[in-house]
Design a protein around this motif. Structure first.
Motif, PDB file in Angstrom:
ATOM      1  N   ALA A 134      29.762  82.172  83.370  1.00  0.00           N
ATOM      2  CA  ALA A 134      29.183  81.192  82.451  1.00  0.00           C
ATOM      3  C   ALA A 134      27.719  81.526  82.191  1.00  0.00           C
ATOM      4  N   ASP A 135      27.347  81.525  80.919  1.00  0.00           N
ATOM      5  CA  ASP A 135      25.969  81.804  80.520  1.00  0.00           C
ATOM      6  C   ASP A 135      25.216  80.481  80.483  1.00  0.00           C
ATOM      7  N   MET A 136      24.343  80.286  81.452  1.00  0.00           N
ATOM      8  CA  MET A 136      23.605  79.038  81.586  1.00  0.00           C
ATOM      9  C   MET A 136      22.140  79.186  81.168  1.00  0.00           C
ATOM     10  N   ASN A 137      21.856  80.194  80.350  1.00  0.00           N
ATOM     11  CA  ASN A 137      20.502  80.433  79.864  1.00  0.00           C
ATOM     12  C   ASN A 137      20.272  79.619  78.599  1.00  0.00           C
ATOM     13  N   GLY A 138      19.337  78.682  78.677  1.00  0.00           N
ATOM     14  CA  GLY A 138      19.066  77.810  77.547  1.00  0.00           C
ATOM     15  C   GLY A 138      17.989  78.295  76.604  1.00  0.00           C
ATOM     16  N   GLN A 139      17.402  79.459  76.888  1.00  0.00           N
ATOM     17  CA  GLN A 139      16.340  79.974  76.013  1.00  0.00           C
ATOM     18  C   GLN A 139      16.865  80.138  74.592  1.00  0.00           C
ATOM     19  N   ASP A 140      16.055  79.746  73.641  1.00  0.00           N
ATOM     20  CA  ASP A 140      16.336  79.878  72.209  1.00  0.00           C
ATOM     21  C   ASP A 140      17.442  78.958  71.703  1.00  0.00           C
ATOM     22  N   LEU A 141      17.985  78.087  72.557  1.00  0.00           N
ATOM     23  CA  LEU A 141      18.992  77.143  72.092  1.00  0.00           C
ATOM     24  C   LEU A 141      18.322  75.900  71.525  1.00  0.00           C
ATOM     25  N   ARG A 142      18.962  75.321  70.524  1.00  0.00           N
ATOM     26  CA  ARG A 142      18.504  74.077  69.911  1.00  0.00           C
ATOM     27  C   ARG A 142      19.545  73.014  70.225  1.00  0.00           C
ATOM     28  N   ILE A 143      19.101  71.961  70.892  1.00  0.00           N
ATOM     29  CA  ILE A 143      20.015  70.936  71.396  1.00  0.00           C
ATOM     30  C   ILE A 143      19.656  69.574  70.802  1.00  0.00           C
ATOM     31  N   GLY A 144      20.648  68.858  70.297  1.00  0.00           N
ATOM     32  CA  GLY A 144      20.469  67.498  69.804  1.00  0.00           C
ATOM     33  C   GLY A 144      21.090  66.507  70.772  1.00  0.00           C
ATOM     34  N   ILE A 145      20.377  65.428  71.036  1.00  0.00           N
ATOM     35  CA  ILE A 145      20.856  64.381  71.945  1.00  0.00           C
ATOM     36  C   ILE A 145      20.889  63.061  71.195  1.00  0.00           C
ATOM     37  N   VAL A 146      22.020  62.361  71.281  1.00  0.00           N
ATOM     38  CA  VAL A 146      22.137  61.017  70.722  1.00  0.00           C
ATOM     39  C   VAL A 146      22.392  60.065  71.888  1.00  0.00           C
ATOM     40  N   GLN A 147      21.484  59.118  72.062  1.00  0.00           N
ATOM     41  CA  GLN A 147      21.548  58.154  73.160  1.00  0.00           C
ATOM     42  C   GLN A 147      21.754  56.751  72.616  1.00  0.00           C
ATOM     43  N   ALA A 148      22.757  56.050  73.129  1.00  0.00           N
ATOM     44  CA  ALA A 148      22.951  54.648  72.788  1.00  0.00           C
ATOM     45  C   ALA A 148      21.938  53.805  73.567  1.00  0.00           C
ATOM     46  N   ARG A 149      21.379  52.801  72.887  1.00  0.00           N
ATOM     47  CA  ARG A 149      20.428  51.902  73.557  1.00  0.00           C
ATOM     48  C   ARG A 149      21.120  50.769  74.307  1.00  0.00           C
ATOM     49  N   PHE A 150      22.373  50.488  74.002  1.00  0.00           N
ATOM     50  CA  PHE A 150      23.101  49.449  74.727  1.00  0.00           C
ATOM     51  C   PHE A 150      23.215  49.885  76.181  1.00  0.00           C
ATOM     52  N   ASN A 151      22.920  49.002  77.119  1.00  0.00           N
ATOM     53  CA  ASN A 151      22.777  49.349  78.546  1.00  0.00           C
ATOM     54  C   ASN A 151      21.651  50.376  78.697  1.00  0.00           C
ATOM     55  N   ASN A 152      20.528  50.079  78.070  1.00  0.00           N
ATOM     56  CA  ASN A 152      19.421  51.013  77.910  1.00  0.00           C
ATOM     57  C   ASN A 152      18.869  51.584  79.220  1.00  0.00           C
ATOM     58  N   ALA A 153      18.768  50.789  80.249  1.00  0.00           N
ATOM     59  CA  ALA A 153      18.220  51.309  81.506  1.00  0.00           C
ATOM     60  C   ALA A 153      19.085  52.465  82.022  1.00  0.00           C
ATOM     61  N   ILE A 154      20.382  52.294  81.921  1.00  0.00           N
ATOM     62  CA  ILE A 154      21.304  53.329  82.399  1.00  0.00           C
ATOM     63  C   ILE A 154      21.286  54.537  81.468  1.00  0.00           C
ATOM     64  N   THR A 155      21.336  54.300  80.159  1.00  0.00           N
ATOM     65  CA  THR A 155      21.365  55.439  79.232  1.00  0.00           C
ATOM     66  C   THR A 155      20.034  56.180  79.225  1.00  0.00           C
ATOM     67  N   SER A 156      18.956  55.482  79.502  1.00  0.00           N
ATOM     68  CA  SER A 156      17.659  56.168  79.617  1.00  0.00           C
ATOM     69  C   SER A 156      17.644  57.073  80.842  1.00  0.00           C
ATOM     70  N   ARG A 157      18.276  56.641  81.922  1.00  0.00           N
ATOM     71  CA  ARG A 157      18.379  57.499  83.121  1.00  0.00           C
ATOM     72  C   ARG A 157      19.232  58.718  82.813  1.00  0.00           C
ATOM     73  N   LEU A 158      20.322  58.534  82.078  1.00  0.00           N
ATOM     74  CA  LEU A 158      21.131  59.677  81.635  1.00  0.00           C
ATOM     75  C   LEU A 158      20.267  60.665  80.856  1.00  0.00           C
ATOM     76  N   ALA A 159      19.481  60.139  79.913  1.00  0.00           N
ATOM     77  CA  ALA A 159      18.644  60.989  79.058  1.00  0.00           C
ATOM     78  C   ALA A 159      17.579  61.717  79.868  1.00  0.00           C
ATOM     79  N   GLU A 160      16.925  61.027  80.780  1.00  0.00           N
ATOM     80  CA  GLU A 160      15.884  61.664  81.607  1.00  0.00           C
ATOM     81  C   GLU A 160      16.460  62.835  82.401  1.00  0.00           C
ATOM     82  N   ALA A 161      17.598  62.606  83.042  1.00  0.00           N
ATOM     83  CA  ALA A 161      18.226  63.666  83.839  1.00  0.00           C
ATOM     84  C   ALA A 161      18.688  64.809  82.956  1.00  0.00           C
ATOM     85  N   CYS A 162      19.230  64.493  81.801  1.00  0.00           N
ATOM     86  CA  CYS A 162      19.718  65.500  80.862  1.00  0.00           C
ATOM     87  C   CYS A 162      18.573  66.377  80.370  1.00  0.00           C
TER      88      CYS A 162
END
Length: 157
Positions: free
Chosen positions: A13-41
């Protein structure tokens, strides 16, 4: 694949993230939990070499709105992979099943229709304790899936 090959496949598995463009969509419902998901991600993406300037993080009201934002990002062709972050906690009505099933199916449809990998980290849990127990690891896992699949798709094309 022979039994001896199974262990080696994961190491390829190629786990090199250099030069990759990543989009993240986070739901605000249950925001404390989804914010923790986003921080870790995001922390994991940065550790894997994805540049902060190549991460686009947007929020939407809830899990049912995640797919339309993912679709807009996929349509732009600006991203190598996308990540869906949300948290659906079972309540006393059928609404949980509706939101979980429809958001999951729509995320998959966006991925297949646009040929862009989407790491689906929309938690579907029985209670808030289960969500907290999974949030950090699921956020990191979503980052790893996005990077690995972006690199695999590049290799397959």
């Amino acid at each position: 694949m022979q039994a001896s090959d199974k262990g080696s496949a994961k190491s390829l598995a190629d786990m090199n993230g250099q030069d990759l463009r990543i989009g993240i969509v986070q739901a605000r419902f249950n925001n404390a939990i989804t914010s923790r998901l986003a921080e870790a991600c995001i922390a994991e993406l940065l550790q894997m070499g994805v540049s902060e300037q190549h991460i686009r993080h947007v929020t939407v009201p809830g899990a049912l709105e995640i797919p339309i934002a993912l679709n807009a990002m996929a349509d732009s062709e600006d991203y190598d992979a996308l990540i869906a972050l949300g948290c659906i906690i079972r309540g006393e009505t059928y609404h949980f099943e509706l939101v979980a099933n429809e958001s999951g199916a729509a995320v998959t449809r966006v991925s297949l229709d646009n040929q862009v990998p989407i790491a689906n980290a929309i938690l579907t849990v029985e209670n808030e304790d289960q969500a907290w127990a999974r949030a950090e690891e699921k956020g990191r896992d979503a980052a790893r899936v996005a990077v690995e699949m972006a690199n695999l798709m590049e290799e397959l094309q």
